[in-house]
Scaffold this motif. Structure first.
Motif, short mmCIF file in Angstrom:
data_model
loop_
_atom_site.label_atom_id
_atom_site.label_comp_id
_atom_site.label_asym_id
_atom_site.label_seq_id
_atom_site.Cartn_x
_atom_site.Cartn_y
_atom_site.Cartn_z
N LYS A 48 0.63 -1.14 -0.01
CA LYS A 48 -0.09 0.02 0.18
C LYS A 48 0.97 1.14 0.24
CE LYS A 48 -3.39 2.36 3.02
NZ LYS A 48 -4.25 2.20 4.04
N GLY A 49 0.55 2.34 -0.93
CA GLY A 49 1.19 3.39 -0.93
C GLY A 49 2.39 3.45 -1.82
N GLU A 50 2.91 2.26 -2.49
CA GLU A 50 3.95 2.19 -3.36
C GLU A 50 3.51 2.62 -4.74
OE1 GLU A 50 7.18 -0.78 -3.40
OE2 GLU A 50 5.55 -1.85 -2.25
N GLU A 51 4.49 3.25 -5.64
CA GLU A 51 3.97 3.58 -7.02
C GLU A 51 3.67 2.39 -7.82
OE1 GLU A 51 6.00 5.85 -10.92
OE2 GLU A 51 6.44 6.58 -8.76
N ALA A 52 2.58 2.54 -8.42
CA ALA A 52 2.45 1.13 -9.10
C ALA A 52 2.24 1.37 -10.76
CB ALA A 52 0.95 0.56 -8.71
N GLY A 53 2.21 2.88 -11.15
CA GLY A 53 2.02 3.11 -12.49
C GLY A 53 2.15 4.69 -12.84
N VAL A 54 1.86 5.11 -13.99
CA VAL A 54 2.09 6.54 -14.34
C VAL A 54 0.90 6.82 -15.17
CG1 VAL A 54 3.26 8.46 -15.06
CG2 VAL A 54 4.41 6.92 -13.87
N VAL A 55 0.27 8.01 -15.13
CA VAL A 55 -0.64 8.41 -16.07
C VAL A 55 -0.29 9.71 -16.65
CG1 VAL A 55 -2.25 9.31 -14.25
CG2 VAL A 55 -3.12 8.72 -16.78
N GLU A 56 -0.21 9.97 -17.90
CA GLU A 56 0.23 11.21 -18.27
C GLU A 56 -0.73 12.15 -19.21
OE1 GLU A 56 3.83 11.36 -20.36
OE2 GLU A 56 4.92 10.32 -18.46
N SER A 57 -1.18 13.43 -18.90
CA SER A 57 -2.14 14.13 -19.70
C SER A 57 -1.36 15.25 -20.49
CB SER A 57 -3.03 14.25 -18.80
OG SER A 57 -2.63 15.60 -18.15
N VAL A 58 -2.24 16.00 -21.27
CA VAL A 58 -1.55 17.05 -21.64
C VAL A 58 -1.36 18.14 -20.80
CG1 VAL A 58 -2.89 16.83 -24.01
CG2 VAL A 58 -3.86 18.19 -22.32
N LYS A 59 -1.81 18.00 -19.62
CA LYS A 59 -1.52 19.11 -18.46
C LYS A 59 -0.35 18.63 -17.61
CE LYS A 59 -6.42 20.60 -17.52
NZ LYS A 59 -7.12 20.58 -16.50
N ALA A 60 -0.19 17.31 -17.28
CA ALA A 60 0.57 16.89 -16.17
C ALA A 60 0.74 15.33 -16.22
CB ALA A 60 0.09 17.11 -14.88
N ALA A 61 1.91 14.70 -15.56
CA ALA A 61 2.14 13.44 -15.15
C ALA A 61 1.64 13.31 -13.63
CB ALA A 61 3.64 13.17 -15.59
N SER A 62 1.23 12.07 -13.50
CA SER A 62 0.81 11.66 -12.19
C SER A 62 0.93 10.35 -11.69
CB SER A 62 -0.80 12.02 -11.93
OG SER A 62 -0.89 11.92 -10.61
N GLU A 63 1.50 9.87 -10.69
CA GLU A 63 1.77 8.58 -10.31
C GLU A 63 0.43 7.80 -9.91
OE1 GLU A 63 3.80 10.98 -8.98
OE2 GLU A 63 5.50 10.87 -10.12
N VAL A 64 0.29 6.73 -10.20
CA VAL A 64 -0.67 5.91 -9.84
C VAL A 64 -0.22 5.11 -8.41
CG1 VAL A 64 -2.58 4.35 -10.13
CG2 VAL A 64 -1.88 5.85 -11.85
N TYR A 65 -0.71 5.30 -7.34
CA TYR A 65 -0.30 4.43 -6.03
C TYR A 65 -1.15 3.07 -5.81
CZ TYR A 65 2.23 8.84 -5.36
OH TYR A 65 3.23 9.73 -5.70
N MET A 66 -0.28 2.15 -5.30
CA MET A 66 -1.10 0.98 -4.87
C MET A 66 -2.00 1.32 -3.32
SD MET A 66 -0.74 -1.89 -6.26
CE MET A 66 -0.68 -3.17 -5.22
N PRO A 67 -3.30 1.36 -3.79
CA PRO A 67 -4.46 1.67 -2.71
C PRO A 67 -4.28 0.77 -1.43
CG PRO A 67 -5.51 0.99 -4.71
CD PRO A 67 -3.93 0.96 -5.10
#
Length: 124
Positions: A48-67
């Protein structure tokens, strides 16, 4: 089926000992048009809480964390090929990955639908 939410705007839908994870409608709306998704490797065991992926948009990049802690048992390759699916249907076809839960008690600390709606109302 139980759905829970994190402060980082991931949703978790639990069916038995398998949880499906994605980002919320609110998250995708804040990101804008999604252009790239990076998913974790099947078989990876993450806490829980570890980075599991990334999502990038035209605005920004954001990490997806293990819920919630567990082992990645499946990923949604369709969103890597068509990232805009996350914008169109984040709560269904736009799911990211499935986890075999290793510690279901972690769900207790997550928000239910009403609590999440109150949480995002305070953000706007």
């Amino acid at each position: 089926m139980t759905v829970r939410y994190t402060n980082d705007h991931e949703w978790v839908s639990v069916n038995g000992d398998i949880a499906t994870v994605g980002i919320t409608v609110y998250a995708q709306s804040q990101l804008g048009d999604i252009v790239f998704v990076e998913l974790p490797a099947v078989g990876a065991e993450l806490s829980k809480g570890e980075e599991a992926g990334v999502v990038e948009s035209v605005k920004a990049a954001s990490e997806v964390y293990m819920p919630i802690s567990g082992k990645i048992v499946e990923t949604n390759g369709a969103i890597e090929d068509e990232p805009t699916t996350v914008n169109l249907d984040p709560a269904s076809d736009g799911w990211f990955f499935k986890i075999k839960l290793s510690n279901p008690s972690e769900l207790v600390d997550m928000m239910d639908d009403d609590a999440y709606k109150s949480y995002i109302a305070e953000l706007d």
